[in-house]
Structure formats: C-alpha cells, structure tokens
Scaffold this motif. Structure first.
Motif, PDB file in Angstrom:
ATOM      1  N   THR A   1      40.154  47.097  37.035  1.00  0.00           N
ATOM      2  CA  THR A   1      40.755  47.869  35.955  1.00  0.00           C
ATOM      3  C   THR A   1      40.537  47.156  34.625  1.00  0.00           C
ATOM      4  O   THR A   1      40.161  47.782  33.620  1.00  0.00           O
ATOM      5  CB  THR A   1      42.256  48.057  36.211  1.00  0.00           C
ATOM      6  OG1 THR A   1      42.461  48.550  37.534  1.00  0.00           O
ATOM      7  CG2 THR A   1      42.857  49.017  35.206  1.00  0.00           C
ATOM      8  N   VAL A   2      40.734  45.851  34.624  1.00  0.00           N
ATOM      9  CA  VAL A   2      40.511  45.059  33.412  1.00  0.00           C
ATOM     10  C   VAL A   2      39.041  45.118  33.013  1.00  0.00           C
ATOM     11  O   VAL A   2      38.698  45.240  31.828  1.00  0.00           O
ATOM     12  CB  VAL A   2      40.968  43.605  33.645  1.00  0.00           C
ATOM     13  CG1 VAL A   2      40.710  42.760  32.405  1.00  0.00           C
ATOM     14  CG2 VAL A   2      42.444  43.569  34.028  1.00  0.00           C
ATOM     15  N   GLU A   3      38.166  45.046  34.016  1.00  0.00           N
ATOM     16  CA  GLU A   3      36.732  45.109  33.714  1.00  0.00           C
ATOM     17  C   GLU A   3      36.354  46.468  33.119  1.00  0.00           C
ATOM     18  O   GLU A   3      35.554  46.547  32.181  1.00  0.00           O
ATOM     19  CB  GLU A   3      35.936  44.847  34.997  1.00  0.00           C
ATOM     20  CG  GLU A   3      34.437  44.805  34.778  1.00  0.00           C
ATOM     21  CD  GLU A   3      33.695  44.675  36.090  1.00  0.00           C
ATOM     22  OE1 GLU A   3      33.045  45.664  36.486  1.00  0.00           O
ATOM     23  OE2 GLU A   3      33.780  43.613  36.717  1.00  0.00           O
ATOM     24  N   ALA A   4      36.926  47.544  33.644  1.00  0.00           N
ATOM     25  CA  ALA A   4      36.649  48.880  33.104  1.00  0.00           C
ATOM     26  C   ALA A   4      37.133  48.994  31.664  1.00  0.00           C
ATOM     27  O   ALA A   4      36.469  49.611  30.815  1.00  0.00           O
ATOM     28  CB  ALA A   4      37.311  49.935  33.976  1.00  0.00           C
ATOM     29  N   ILE A   5      38.282  48.393  31.359  1.00  0.00           N
ATOM     30  CA  ILE A   5      38.790  48.396  29.975  1.00  0.00           C
ATOM     31  C   ILE A   5      37.807  47.671  29.063  1.00  0.00           C
ATOM     32  O   ILE A   5      37.508  48.122  27.950  1.00  0.00           O
ATOM     33  CB  ILE A   5      40.191  47.750  29.925  1.00  0.00           C
ATOM     34  CG1 ILE A   5      41.204  48.611  30.695  1.00  0.00           C
ATOM     35  CG2 ILE A   5      40.639  47.549  28.479  1.00  0.00           C
ATOM     36  CD1 ILE A   5      42.566  47.958  30.854  1.00  0.00           C
ATOM     37  N   SER A   6      37.273  46.543  29.543  1.00  0.00           N
ATOM     38  CA  SER A   6      36.313  45.786  28.732  1.00  0.00           C
ATOM     39  C   SER A   6      35.045  46.598  28.486  1.00  0.00           C
ATOM     40  O   SER A   6      34.495  46.601  27.377  1.00  0.00           O
ATOM     41  CB  SER A   6      35.977  44.467  29.430  1.00  0.00           C
ATOM     42  OG  SER A   6      37.134  43.694  29.637  1.00  0.00           O
TER      43      SER A   6
END
Length: 831
Positions: free
Chosen positions: A420-425
C-alpha cells in the motif's frame, strides 16, 4: 495547235488540290524535292446570327396581317408566343454553331503549332547531324595529311635510285630535289578536298611509289573501315546532346555501405568503388565506410553533402503538438492499486460483473489487465488491474505512469501494508490524483477510521480527515458503495478535463506483451492519442509490425481503437518489452529503420557497459566471483511482465557468498534451445505458467536437465531461495567446554614434554580441540596427544581434578600457561 477554249488541262490532280513540294533528307547529306498535292480543308464558318427579334416581328406581322396563312385554331397570343419561342431556339442554335466553329479553329491552330514545332526540331537535328558529319570529315582529312607528311619525311632516297636504275633511266641529277617534288605533289593531292561518295577513288588515285609501298605506317585503312568510322561519328553527332549533371543533396549518416552511398548519389557502384581505390580504400559494395570517407566521395562526384546523425531516423515519428480545436474528450484511465489480497480484482469484478479472480492461480493477480466499463449513466471508464505482490513492483510503476486516476484499495480489516505504501509512492511519483477505496467494509472487524489514520502517516489526508483525497467505503462482496466509487471517479475525471486528438497517428503504451501459440507475439496496448487502425504500420521499442488484428478486452475483433481504449495488437515481428511506447509511422521502411537503430543502440549500450572496466577491475571482479557461489537458472514465463518480475525477484535472492544468476529470460513455451543452454550451464529451467514442447521434453530427458513448473510467483521464489541456501557453506561454531592451568612440566621418555594440569573449569576431553594461552595470547592451537589421570589414559577429566596432557607436534609448554578446551559443531545456513 488546237484551241482548248475554256477546257481545263487534263491531269491526275483532284478537284480543290494545289501543287506543292516536300524536301526529303537522306544519309551522307543528300536531299531530294518531291512534288505533292496539298488539298485544302473545308472549313465551316458560322453565319452571323440574324436579328431574331426583328425577323420574328416581321414574320409575325405578315402572318397576323394575312389570316389565310394562320393555322386553324391558333389565337394571336398563342401565335406570338410560338414565334418568340422559335426565335429563341434559332438564336441558341446560332450561338452553338459559332462556339463549335471557334473550338474547331483553336484545335486547328494548336495542330499547326505542333507541326511547326516538330518540323523545327527535325530541322535542328538534321543541322546538328550535318555539322557533326562535316567535323568528322574535316578531322579525317587532317589526319590523312599528317600521316602523309610523316610518310614522306621518313622515306629514304635509296629505293628511288634503285627503281630508276632498274628502269634503265638516267640517274637523277639531284635526289634531294626529287624528294622535294614528290613531297609537294603528295601535299597537293592531300590538300584537295575529297568528293562525296568517292573515298575509294581518292585512296586509289595517284602513283604508288616504292617508298609508299615499303612504308607500312603510311598505308591507309580500308574503305570499309573508313565508312564505319564515318558512321560512328555521324551517330554520335546525331545523338542527344550530353545532359547537364544533376547535383543532389546526399544525406550521409555516421556509417553507410558503398552500395547505399552510390544509390543516394544516383551513380554507378563501380564508379564509386574506383573512386575509393584512388583514395587507397579497398571496399566492396556491401562494406561500410565512415562518414568522413563518404563525404570526400560525394564531393568528388560533385554533389552536396548533408551530414545526418543515426538518431535522425526517429524524426519519422509524428511529434507535432495538437491544436486545441482538434482535441476531443476521452475516457479516464483508472489504475487499481494496493496490497496483495486487499480485494482489488474482486472490486473490479464487482464493477464489471465478471469473475476474473477465479482464473488467477492461488487467487492472486499476477498479470496486469486492462478493461473498459460502461456505467449505468453511460460514462465509459478504462480500468487497469495491477498485481499487489511484492515482486510486481515494475508492473505497479508501469500502471501508474499511464494512468489518469489511481484507486488505492485498502482492506478495512488489515489497514495500510507495505505494498500500500509502495502504491502511494508510485502515485505521487506519477503525479496523478488518488481515490481511496476502503474495501471489506462488510466484515465484523472492519475499522475504516484506522485506515484513515494510518494513511496520515504517509501524507494522504482523506476528505473525512479534512483533506482533499476522496475516500469511499465499499464492499466488493455485497456491492455496497460501488455507485459512490463510480461517482467519485466521474467527479475526478470531470475536474481533470481529459482530452485527446483522435484524428492523428496513434501513440500508445504497451501494458503487457506475450508470445501466443498460433497468434505469435501479442501486445496489450493502451492507446493514449490518435486512433489505431487495422493495417497501420508501427514501431514499438526495438520491434516493429503492421496491425493484423485488434481485439478488445472481451476478445471481440475491432477495426480501430481510439484514445483510452485498451486493445490486443497482433502483427509484431517480435515480443516487445512491457512499458515500451507504440508509435504509428507511414511506411514499413521507416519502421524497420527505426527498430534497427534502437536495437543497435541498445546492443552498443550493453557492450559499452560491459567494456567500461579497467584491467584491475576485471581482476578484482574475477577474485570476488571466485569466492561467490552461483545458482544459474533459465526463466520462461507466459507474459513479459511476469518474466520481468521473476528476474527482479530472483536477483534479490542471495548474499555475499551465494547469488542467483538468470542466464536467460523470455516469454513463450520452453524450447529445445532453452534446454541446451541449461545443459551447458548445469542450470534448471523454470517455467511460469508455460510448458515445454515435445522436443524440449525429449531433450531434457536425454541430457538430464531439470524443468520445474510454477503458477504462483512466491512458490517459485521460495524454492529458488532454498536451492541457493544449499550452496552456502555450513557455519562452524565453537563451544568452550573447559579450562586447565599447567602446574608443572615433566619430561617423559618416549612421549616428550608432558604438562601436569589442574582442570579449573568445565571438563577436559581428549577428542576436543585445545589452545595454549600464554599471557592471554594464543601461542598454539591443536589437539591432545595424551590425556592421563594418574597412569591411566582417560577420555575426559572433570573440573577440580589433576591430569597430564601432551600436545601433538608441540613441546613449548611452560608452567603457568592456560589451556582452553573447546568443541566444534557445524550448523547448516539458510538465506
């Protein structure tokens, strides 16, 4: 003499003909006048149109004045109307006749002009031929005079005296004078102009002296040879004048073949090769020369040089900016992103009313998919479904680059996770707006507020937390909140005002690519601008092709695809890389040239990267590789994105002692060449959602190559990690079991120096290793030769007991030294 009176003289001339003459030209400058008859052409001259109104009025007045001539039943008004119509018709016929006569006169004038031009050209050609013939005869006459002069000067006087003595004549009083007279006669004879058609008589005329008979160089050629020479001169003079050389602008790239250079200059290849040989360059037409050499050749042939770079082939791609009036609204492209198993594909299935999840191995998405959905309100949306597994980072980044809106799916019972954090980035890096879909809201342990709070840590502030990011609570299982999600997407798309020009050459991005059995290379393309049509020629990355067929997301065949439409494209010459850009060009030659240039550039880049090392770096790398164990593998996957994800995941497996090396990766079935490569490198073949064909299976059985099949990526990575762990060296650990202090040193015959020790801690064992410490410094490490308790050999001695110890191959022991006793154990390691 009889009186003929008015009678015309008899003759064969046709009536209306008059005598004339035509001058005919023949070879050798001969002409002849021929009497011909010239018959005049009858010309139709339109009579001037009568004064229609006046004549009509007169006739109408006469008829009206004479009731006997008026037709029965015709009133005065009707008669007047008919007479007016008749006058108009006659006037129209007169105008038409005049127009036809004028056209006929114009055609006759044009024909006469062309005949005059033709006659003038023939006269000019005849004059040129006559001039050439005259010049050739003049040249021959001069050559004959020169030859005779040389013959007379070279002839000796002795043969003439011999001839005179044989004839019984008196000797000549002055031989020198005789020679001068003969020379004068020959010169006069040569100076006389030759009569036309009498070349043979001129050659045979005059006396043949002994000097002329003996002088072979003074003899003339035969009559036939002279005629052939004159005919050649006449043909040369009658031919076309030499054309003016065409100067061309020749484009020269950084390297060009000799044949291509000759073609661009419109010169013969042999002439170009000769020019190169004069410069000292030996090259055939298929060999390549550099730009400087080619420039010298072009300048030597008189053309203009235009130096171009190899990168100029990219200019064939249309990069013109679209005008604002040409832009049309287009559907938004929405990418579904989030952590694995948070319900991305299930949410998309609920929107599309399909079941894609059932077709994915292990229930997780391992391919990037593109779909088009029409909502109940009639809006068209394009969705991209990306994998959430950690290995598919490149797929998620690629999806974020081509999208307009990112829908971040977060499970309400799991909150924010690493992907999820990677998708936000990825969304922030692409600069696209984001909508948060809090999924699984129907579960009992769902906590949407925790999701909103966790998002705050990553600078994502939703509207319910007074931010500007829309958040919607949805349930893919029950369908709750789907309408709200679609409404939020439509609102965001309306704010973006997405537009594109559908009337230009298509440009798109390759979402996924694969090698399909029966269809060949297939690329899933999202059209971003323009319209892609069947039959278009395109270039995509290092590949090119011509659109053979277009298939939409439901597998239906379509003839064209506009902006924001995902389609499968058939007709490529190879499998492109996922993420490449597709551009439509005009011709196949341009597409092939651009693809070859890109392939050559990539090959040179790879070669330069491998060669940009010094000798010291190579030696250091060789020493480092010697200490690192490698696990080679060959990877084949069903699509390009999966192969890329697998290679990236396997490259992360390993440490400083062992690593995984991917020998080859590709898409499509496992072939016999893959098995041969694996056999040469002693590597296994990994198949992800593909199988080996029959020849490959037979070859693997014969050569003992292992083929392993997988359909879930994390199973593949776990097995490779376990196999790489087997290459690690076992870890050897030391376990201290006791300490002893030397109290006394004895010398025993047959044994050597023996230490009398006291075990101060732990236990002393004969099978264990020992170290001798002197002032806390290790002076010896080895094993025990003897371990005695009193006079008996024992295996171990407990703490607090005295014993005797002797070391293998070491005698330098002193009183007060400390003996450290330890055991080694081997522990298997894993990555």
């Amino acid at each position: 003499m009889s009186d003929t009176g008015d009678k015309k003289p008899l003759g064969l001339r046709a009536p209306g003909a008059r005598p004339g003459s035509v001058k005919q030209s023949f070879s050798h400058g001969r002409t002849k006048n021929v009497v011909v008859e010239t018959k005049s052409r009858k010309r139709v001259v339109a009579a001037p149109p009568p004064s229609a109104p006046a004549g009509t009025a007169t006739r109408a007045a006469a008829i009206l004045g004479d009731p006997a001539r008026r037709p029965a039943g015709i009133s005065d008004a009707e008669l007047e109307r008919r007479m007016k119509a008749l006058a108009v018709a006659r006037a129209r016929e007169a105008e038409e006749a005049q127009r036809r006569a004028q056209e006929e006169a114009e055609r006759e004038a044009e024909r006469q002009r062309k005949l005059a031009e033709l006659a003038q050209r023939e006269a000019e050609e005849a004059a040129r031929a006559e001039e050439a013939r005259r010049k050739a005869e003049e040249e021959e006459r001069r050559a004959a005079i020169a030859a005779r002069k040389a013959a007379v000067q070279a002839a000796p006087a002795a043969p003439a005296a011999v001839e005179e003595r044989r004839a019984g004549a008196a000797p000549s009083p002055s031989p020198r004078k005789t020679d001068r007279e003969r020379m004068g006669r020959d010169l006069d004879k040569a100076a006389r102009p030759a009569r036309p058609g009498r070349e043979g008589e001129e050659r045979r005329g005059g006396k043949l002296t002994l000097a002329q008979a003996l002088d072979a160089e003074g003899r003339q050629r035969s009559l036939a040879a002279m005629r052939r020479k004159q005919e050649r001169a006449r043909q040369k003079g009658a031919g076309q004048e030499p054309r003016e050389k065409v100067v061309r602008d020749v484009q020269i790239p950084e390297a060009i073949t000799v044949g291509e250079l000759a073609q661009r200059m419109a010169e013969r290849v042999a002439d170009v090769i000769k020019a190169l040989m004069r410069m000292g360059v030996m090259a055939t037409q298929n060999q390549t020369i550099d730009a400087d050499t080619a420039e010298l050749i072009v300048e030597e042939f008189g053309h203009r040089v235009s130096r171009v770079s190899a990168a100029d082939v990219e200019h064939a791609i249309d990069t013109v900016e679209d005008r604002p009036e040409d832009l049309r609204p287009r559907p938004p492209v929405i990418t579904i992103m989030g952590h694995v198993d948070h319900g991305k594909t299930s949410l998309l299935d609920a929107i599309r009313k399909t079941n894609v999840v059932a077709g994915e191995a292990g229930g997780i998405t391992q391919h990037i998919g593109a779909y088009q959905v029409t909502t109940d309100s009639g809006a068209v949306l394009t969705f991209l479904d990306t994998p959430g597994h950690a290995a598919f980072t490149s797929m998620r980044a690629r999806g974020a680059q081509v999208t307009d809106i990112v829908v971040l799916v977060v499970a309400a019972d799991d909150a924010v996770m690493p992907q999820t954090v990677e998708a936000i980035s990825h969304a922030k890096a692409a600069g696209v707006p984001m909508i948060v879909a809090i999924n699984k809201i129907d579960k009992p342990d769902a906590d949407p507020n925790k999701v909103r709070t966790d998002l705050l840590q990553h600078e994502v502030v939703v509207e319910k937390m007074s931010g500007d990011v829309q958040d919607v609570e949805v349930s893919a299982k029950t369908g709750q909140g789907l309408d709200d999600l679609l409404e939020a997407i439509a609102l965001q798309a309306e704010i973006l005002e997405l537009k594109a020009n559908p009337d230009r050459a298509a440009r798109g991005a390759v979402i996924e690519a694969k090698l399909d059995v029966g269809r060949g290379p297939v690329a899933t393309v999202l059209v971003q601008n323009g319209t892609l049509r069947q039959g278009d020629v395109f270039v995509v990355g290092e590949k090119w092709g011509k659109v053979r067929a277009l298939l939409n997301d439901r597998g239906e065949r379509v003839t064209e695809a506009g902006p924001s439409v995902p389609v499968e494209v058939l007709g490529l010459n190879g499998t492109p890389e996922a993420g490449d850009t597709l551009d439509v060009v005009e011709t196949e030659a341009q597409a092939r040239e651009i693809a070859d240039y890109r392939e050559r550039l990539a090959r040179e880049t790879r070669a330069a990267a491998g060669a940009a090392t010094t000798l010291e770096q190579l030696m250091a790398r060789a020493r480092a590789d010697k200490d690192v164990a490698e696990l080679p593998v060959v990877v084949k996957a069903d699509v390009q994105g999966s192969a890329e994800a697998i290679v990236q995941a396997l490259e992360k497996v390993g440490n400083d002692e062992v690593r995984v090396r991917v020998l080859h990766s590709g898409v499509g079935a496992i072939t016999e060449s893959d098995v041969g490569l694996a056999e040469a490198s002693k590597a296994p073949v990994i198949g992800f959602n593909v199988r080996a064909n029959a020849p490959a299976r037979a070859a693997a059985g014969q050569k003992g190559v292992e083929i392993r099949y997988y359909s879930i990526i994390y199973d593949l990575v776990d097995d490779i990690r376990a196999a790489a762990s087997g290459l690690l060296k076992d870890e050897v650990r030391e376990k201290f079991i006791g300490y002893a202090r030397i109290l006394e040193v004895f010398k025993v015959s047959g044994v050597g120096r023996v230490a009398g020790c006291l075990v101060t801690e732990g236990v002393a064992r004969k099978s264990a290793g020992v170290r001798l410490l002197r002032d806390n410094v290790v002076v010896h490490e080895g094993t025990l030769k003897t371990l005695q308790r009193f006079k008996d050999q024992v295996q171990e001695v407990q703490s607090g007991q005295e014993c005797g110890m002797a070391f293998d191959n070491y005698d330098d022991i002193r009183q007060g030294d400390v003996i450290e006793i330890f055991e080694r154990e081997t522990v298997a390691r894993a990555l």
